[in-house]
Design a protein around this motif. Structure first.
Motif, PDB file in Angstrom:
ATOM      1  N   SER A1035      11.451  -9.647 -40.884  1.00 62.58           N
ATOM      2  CA  SER A1035      11.623 -10.773 -39.994  1.00 62.58           C
ATOM      3  C   SER A1035      11.673 -10.316 -38.556  1.00 62.58           C
ATOM      4  O   SER A1035      11.887  -9.240 -38.274  1.00 62.58           O
ATOM      5  N   ASP A1057      12.523 -10.920 -46.953  1.00 62.21           N
ATOM      6  CA  ASP A1057      12.847 -11.814 -45.649  1.00 62.21           C
ATOM      7  C   ASP A1057      11.542 -11.853 -44.808  1.00 62.21           C
ATOM      8  O   ASP A1057      11.323 -10.610 -44.390  1.00 62.21           O
ATOM      9  N   SER A1059      10.880 -14.255 -42.496  1.00 63.60           N
ATOM     10  CA  SER A1059      11.426 -15.234 -41.486  1.00 63.60           C
ATOM     11  C   SER A1059      10.996 -15.023 -39.903  1.00 63.60           C
ATOM     12  O   SER A1059      10.877 -13.633 -39.656  1.00 63.60           O
ATOM     13  N   ASN A1081      13.430 -15.842 -47.967  1.00 67.69           N
ATOM     14  CA  ASN A1081      13.355 -16.603 -46.801  1.00 67.69           C
ATOM     15  C   ASN A1081      12.133 -16.461 -45.949  1.00 67.69           C
ATOM     16  O   ASN A1081      11.767 -15.128 -45.528  1.00 67.69           O
ATOM     17  N   SER A1083      11.365 -18.531 -43.389  1.00 74.88           N
ATOM     18  CA  SER A1083      11.841 -19.726 -42.301  1.00 74.88           C
ATOM     19  C   SER A1083      11.099 -19.539 -41.086  1.00 74.88           C
ATOM     20  O   SER A1083      10.816 -18.390 -40.819  1.00 74.88           O
ATOM     21  N   SER A1104      15.522 -21.569 -46.801  1.00 76.53           N
ATOM     22  CA  SER A1104      14.495 -20.516 -47.055  1.00 76.53           C
ATOM     23  C   SER A1104      12.968 -21.032 -46.427  1.00 76.53           C
ATOM     24  O   SER A1104      12.317 -20.083 -46.254  1.00 76.53           O
TER      25      SER A1104
END
Length: 1189
Positions: A1035, A1057, A1059, A1081, A1083, A1104
């Motif tokens: 991320s 993750d 994101s 995740n 996002s 998420s």
């Protein structure tokens, strides 16, 4: 009849024995009295307080017999003293020995005055002729004293001498032929002469007058010319010649081949470079030939040895890499060696003549370039072989014979053997006492047959690729094992079984493996264990608290595991514990006090989660105390005893208060790190008292041994001569090795300590780090007295003064960081004298004037001075003009030319404000990642507020279903801590980093965190091959492209993750196969399409997928009706996610006003930032005026 004969013989033996005992009883009173008077004389010249230790058995008690005194022997017939030996004495400096005290002992045959520190002989009555009174004296030992050449006239009077030891005295300089050895012309019976270990050099003396001389030792002197060896050519009776440890070079003279009675020739430890002369083939009596540790080059032929039928010992080695021994010869040797030592000979194959040797006791082929197979005939042909050394070669296959062998010492370490260790090695070699197979590539399981080695005391198989669980016979059968090294393998399972039979084990090193489980009570069965190293494994549970106080535990290393709980107070109460490393675990709670009476403990407790205050007793008793990167609070405690502290590291805690003046008593300190805390107040000026490598205390520190001999040496006597005992000996020493990471030269470097014989870099690193605190006031000029300091970091504080001129005395300084303070005034020009300075940083201060030039200062770039607008000269772009630039006084206000024009300031501020505003609107007017990200933020904010009104879901609160911060913190701390991961401090410059080793095999990687960087490009599909991966965090980067479908292979994945990137396209539906996935995740990306459903994906909520307006699924309230939904292109905005522009403009205006008010308010107070802004504007106006007018 036979009984009567036997009885008669028995009575005769009794009578003889009684007669001999009666002889001892009849100790001559005259000699007894003389011995006691001799003792009183020796007491009179002994050091103060040592008199009671002089010849303690020589007493005036009439019941004691002088012939039984220590160092005294008598004739069994006459009772007269025949031998006198003083033993070790502690005499005063430059003590003379009066020979007249020996005159009563007229029948003495042996005098041993060695190791007594005598410096001269004298006799006031008879002078040089004193020793002629001792007409039966045959052996005189004056070695290891402080005699010089003045004793030779005294020795010439001892005409009955056959043996004379003069080794290791102070007879240095050129050999004075006329004044010394010529004075020994009367010693016509002399057969043995020892002149070793003196300082003789230049010309070699003549020994021709010593006609009977058979053994001569001139080793460990400074003779250099090999032509001088010709003086021995005429000594036809010479049988032993020792010339090792000199500086002979070139080639040995041809005439030495005429010494046909020579048995021993030792030419080792010289600088001979040419092959042996052909005459050496005539030395038919030669038994011992040592040519080791010379400087031979080129092709060396062994043909000359073919006819030496009596040769038993042959040694050859070279300090040069150019030696190449001829191994292709086909001659058949006529000798049978007992010792063949050929290390460092440039061998590429085993010499042919060794195939014909049947009586070898020692074979050394180490440190060559031999490759291929270790032949089994080496052992099969030599059934009496005791020592086999094959280390530091390139062997690839290890063969052992099929029959049992008597070998006791085997070293085949540092080769390239990557196969399985022979499974029957313990059955074939059951008599081994020492086996070292480390630093190879052995694979497979640990052989269980090693349990048959009942006599094994040393076993080292470290630095291989052994795997699996350790076999039980190892713990039950090797009951003689004292040292076991298995570190740096891939061994797993429980580390110690409950029942073991290793009661003799002293050193156990099993670090850098894959051992799991808890440290069980199997440790209690190792009753003699002194060193335990299980660091860098996967051990869980608590630190063992059941180690008794009476145990011999000296070093305990359990770092970089997953141990939890508190530090047991009973562990620090152990009376023998000297080295404790529990760093890099999950330990917490308060630190216990140190109750042991032992001083100088080395404690490594960094990278844990200890809380509370630091106990005072830890500071008073520790030699090394590393508490970095914990959660300790409170102030640094006051303490009294500071003599032992060498390294004191408290970086990265929450300590408050001021720096106590007690630290000024650290007279032996080498590294002091108090950075990244909340310390305040002034820097104590008394810190100049710290030694940092200078002063009397440094000698004490460097004199301490870092090597510990817990296990007796292994020793084999192989050959003995008059002066020489050729033995194989190996000392077992456990080195206390550790690594210190200290910030210097804008990076974290590792400084190590190993042993007293190989000093690590930590012994030469002296550093002071007080950075990232809240220290204020002036920099004490006294710090310039720390002349041995190599690194000083005072950055990121609130120091307000000029740079002290005294810093020019820091002659060894390599790194000086004073950045991010409030320093003013000039940079002292004297600092250009610091010739070792490699890093200099004064950025972001209020310095002014001309930057010094010359020497090291010519190597610093503009980054060293950035944030000081009133500095001018290279390497900055500010030009120092005499007419326009005026350097302000440090204590007076700058004159009117440099006064800030407030009208200009406000206009410039307004212009900058408008420019920034227009830039923001312009950037939002175009379709770009930045504008889309802003719109996504607003959209997410609106959706979030709307959902919050309808549900009780709270994003980022403690009741969140998936707290990403806590989940990732726990998971990644577990995985990366076991790999030795170090995190960069938030306040450190990105260049300040930890350099660390994360392992070679990424296939075993459990966790990978690359978040919060500036990585770009596509996500590599190969990441899907990391099948053991459980947590992946990419991320907060700039990654683009698609989510790889190969991620569906990560069956063990629990947390993923991705994101805050720029990913696009669909979420692969194959990811629903990840049955272990609990956190997902993606996002704030540009993803689109239908969110997959099923299995774990049914458990993920709107968080998420937040910030991806083109995704559709019920969990984010977006309809997925085939009749109404059309997946737009990445450049087309979806209607459902249209941004409410009214809200957007209101939020933008609110943020703008808030920022504006913040800037104005910060400029309204006197602070470094406001002064920096005014200085910047002032410099701009000054520059503009100089250009316009």
């Amino acid at each position: 009849m036979k009984g009567k004969v036997f009885l008669g013989q028995y009575l005769i033996w009794v009578i003889v024995l009684l007669g001999q005992l009666h002889g001892y009883k009849s100790c001559i009173q005259k000699e007894r009295k003389a011995l006691l008077e001799l003792k009183q004389y020796l007491i009179s010249i002994s050091e103060e307080g040592q008199s009671e230790y002089v010849l303690t058995t020589w007493t005036s008690d009439t019941k004691s017999q002088c012939c039984w005194w220590e160092g005294v022997k008598c004739s069994r017939t006459s009772g007269r003293v025949t031998k006198i030996a003083f033993g070790d004495l502690f005499l005063k400096e430059s003590s003379f020995f009066n020979l007249s005290w020996l005159h009563p002992f007229e029948e003495v045959q042996s005098l041993d005055l060695s190791e007594c520190a005598f410096s001269a002989l004298f006799d006031d009555m008879e002078g040089y002729k004193s020793l002629r009174r001792l007409r039966k004296l045959e052996i005189l030992d004056l070695s290891s004293n402080e005699f010089n050449n003045s004793i030779f006239p005294f020795l010439n009077a001892a005409t009955s001498l056959t043996t004379l030891f003069l080794g290791f005295n102070k007879m240095d300089g050129p050999f004075p032929v006329k004044d010394s050895l010529s004075e020994l012309r009367n010693l016509t019976k002399l057969e043995l002469l020892d002149l070793s270990g003196n300082g003789y050099n230049n010309s070699m003396p003549e020994f021709t007058h010593l006609k009977m001389l058979k053994a001569l030792d001139l080793s460990a002197n400074y003779f250099s010319s090999s032509m001088e060896l010709q003086v021995f050519c005429g000594m036809k009776n010479l049988q032993e010649l020792y010339l090792s440890g000199n500086y002979f070079s070139g080639q040995v003279p041809q005439c030495l081949g005429s010494l046909n009675k020579l048995h021993v020739l030792d030419l080792s430890l010289n600088q001979l470079s040419e092959n042996l002369p052909s005459s050496f083939s005539r030395l038919e009596s030669l038994e011992y030939l040592s040519l080791s540790d010379n400087n031979f080059t080129g092709l060396f032929s062994l043909n000359l040895l073919a006819n030496l039928t009596r040769l038993k010992v042959f040694k050859l080695s070279s300090t040069s890499d150019m030696l190449q021994v001829d191994t292709e010869t086909t001659w058949l040797p006529k000798f049978q060696l007992s010792i063949a030592s050929l290390p460092s000979c440039g061998l590429e194959k085993i010499p042919n003549f060794l195939m014909y040797q049947k009586k070898l006791h020692l074979l050394d082929l180490s440190s060559n370039r031999i490759s291929g197979t270790i032949p089994s005939w080496l052992l099969a042909n030599n059934q009496e072989l005791e020592v086999l050394q094959l280390q530091n070669n390139s062997f690839t296959i290890f063969q052992i014979p099929t029959t049992v062998h008597k070998l006791q010492f085997l070293d085949f370490s540092s080769n390239n053997i990557k196969r399985v260790l022979p499974g029957d090695i313990g059955h074939v070699l059951p008599n081994l006492k020492h086996m070292n197979g480390s630093h190879n590539g052995f694979q497979g399981n640990f052989p269980s047959s090693i349990g048959e080695m009942k006599n094994i005391s040393f076993l080292d198989l470290s630095h291989n690729n052994l795997s699996g669980v350790l076999p039980r016979p190892l713990f039950t059968g090797c009951y003689s094992l004292q040292i076991l090294h298995l570190s740096h393998n891939q061994l797993g399972g429980d580390v110690l079984p409950r029942q073991t039979n290793l009661t003799s084990l002293v050193v156990l090193r099993m670090d850098n493996n894959l051992f799991t489980g808890e440290i069980g009570d199997g440790l209690l069965t190792l009753v003699n264990l002194s060193v335990l190293d299980m660091s860098n494994n996967l051990l869980r549970g608590a630190v063992p608290s059941f180690i008794p106080n009476s145990s011999d535990m000296f070093m305990l290393l359990l770092s970089n595991n997953i141990l939890e709980g508190t530090l047991p107070s009973s562990l620090l109460a152990n009376q023998h514990l000297n080295f404790l490393d529990l760093s890099g675990n999950l330990l917490s709670g308060a630190l216990p006090s140190y109750d042991s009476s032992t001083y100088g403990i080395k404690l490594f407790l960094h990278n844990n989660s200890f809380t509370g205050e630091i106990p005072r007793t830890l500071l008073e008793n520790a030699e090394i105390l590393d508490l970095r990167n914990n959660k300790l609070s409170g102030s640094i405690p006051k303490f009294v005893n500071t003599m032992d502290m060498r390294i004191f590291l408290l970086k990265g805690n929450k300590l408050t208060g001021s720096i106590p003046r007690d630290l000024c008593g650290l007279k032996n300190i080498g590294l002091l790190d108090l950075s990244n805390n909340k310390l305040s107040g002034n820097i104590p000026s008394c810190l100049y008292n710290l030694s940092f490598g200078s002063g009397e205390y440094e000698q004490v520190r460097n004199g301490a041994s870092e090597a510990y001999g817990f296990v007796p040496s292994l020793q084999f006597e192989l050959y003995r001569t008059t002066f020489l005992v050729d033995e194989f000996k190996i000392d077992y020493e456990t080195y206390m090795s550790f690594e210190i990471q200290f910030a210097a030269k804008q990076r974290y470097d590792s400084y190590t300590e190993e042993s007293e014989f190989s000093r690590g870099t930590v012994d030469f690193m002296y550093g002071l780090d007080l950075s990232s605190n809240k220290l204020s006031g002036v920099i004490p000029s006294e710090l310039g007295e720390l002349s041995k300091l190599r690194a000083m970091n005072l950055s990121r504080n609130f120091l307000l003064s000029s740079i002290p001129d005294s810093f020019s005395k820091l002659k060894d300084i390599e790194s000086l960081d004073l950045s991010f303070n409030m320093l003013h005034g000039n940079i002292p020009s004297q600092l250009t004298n610091l010739t070792s300075l490699a890093v200099f940083n004064v950025s972001y201060n209020n310095l002014s004037g001309i930057i010094p030039q010359g020497r090291q200062f010519d190597t610093f770039n503009e980054k060293s001075y950035i944030g000081n607008p009133l500095l001018c000269g290279k390497p900055t772009s500010m030009i120092c003009e005499r007419n326009n630039f005026q350097e302000p006084d440090n204590e007076m206000e700058v004159e009117e030319e440099s006064t800030i024009d407030m009208v200009s300031f406000y206009w410039s501020f307004a212009a900058a404000y408008v420019t920034i505003l227009l830039g923001i609107f312009a950037s939002l007017s175009f379709d770009s990642p930045w504008s889309r990200f802003w719109f996504y933020i607003i959209d997410a904010f609106i959706i979030h507020k709307t959902e919050r009104m309808d549900t009780s879901f709270a994003f980022g609160k403690e009741d969140t279903i998936y707290d990403y911060d806590s989940i990732f913190r726990g998971t990644l701390f577990y995985t990366f801590d076991s790999l030795g991961r170090h995190f960069l401090d938030e306040q450190e410059d990105p260049k300040h980093r930890y350099d660390t080793y994360l392992g070679e095999n990424l296939g075993l990687l459990y966790g990978l965190d690359l978040s919060d960087n500036e990585l770009s490009g596509d996500i590599p599909a190969d990441l899907g091959s990391l099948l053991e991966l459980q947590a992946l965090n990419l991320s907060h980067n700039k990654l683009s492209g698609l989510i790889p479908e190969s991620f569906s292979s990560l069956k063990n994945m629990e947390s993923l993750d991705l994101s805050f990137n720029r990913l696009q396209g669909r979420i692969p539906s194959q990811l629903t196969a990840l049955s272990s996935l609990s956190v997902f995740n993606v996002s704030f990306n540009n993803l689109s399409g239908v969110i997959p459903q099923g299995r774990q994906f049914n458990t993920f909520d709107a968080q998420s997928y937040l910030g991806n307006p083109l995704l559709c699924v019920q969990s984010i309230n977006t309809s997925n009706d085939n009749n109404h939904y059309q997946e737009p292109d990445n450049g087309v905005e979806a209607d459902e996610s249209t941004v409410d522009m009214v809200s957007f403009y209101w939020s933008l205006a609110a943020a703008y006003v808030t920022i504006l008010l913040g800037i104005l308010s910060s400029l309204s107070f006197d602070s470094p930032w406001s002064r920096y802004w005014f200085y910047l504007v002032d410099a701009f106006i000054h520059k503009a005026k100089s250009l316009l007018w």
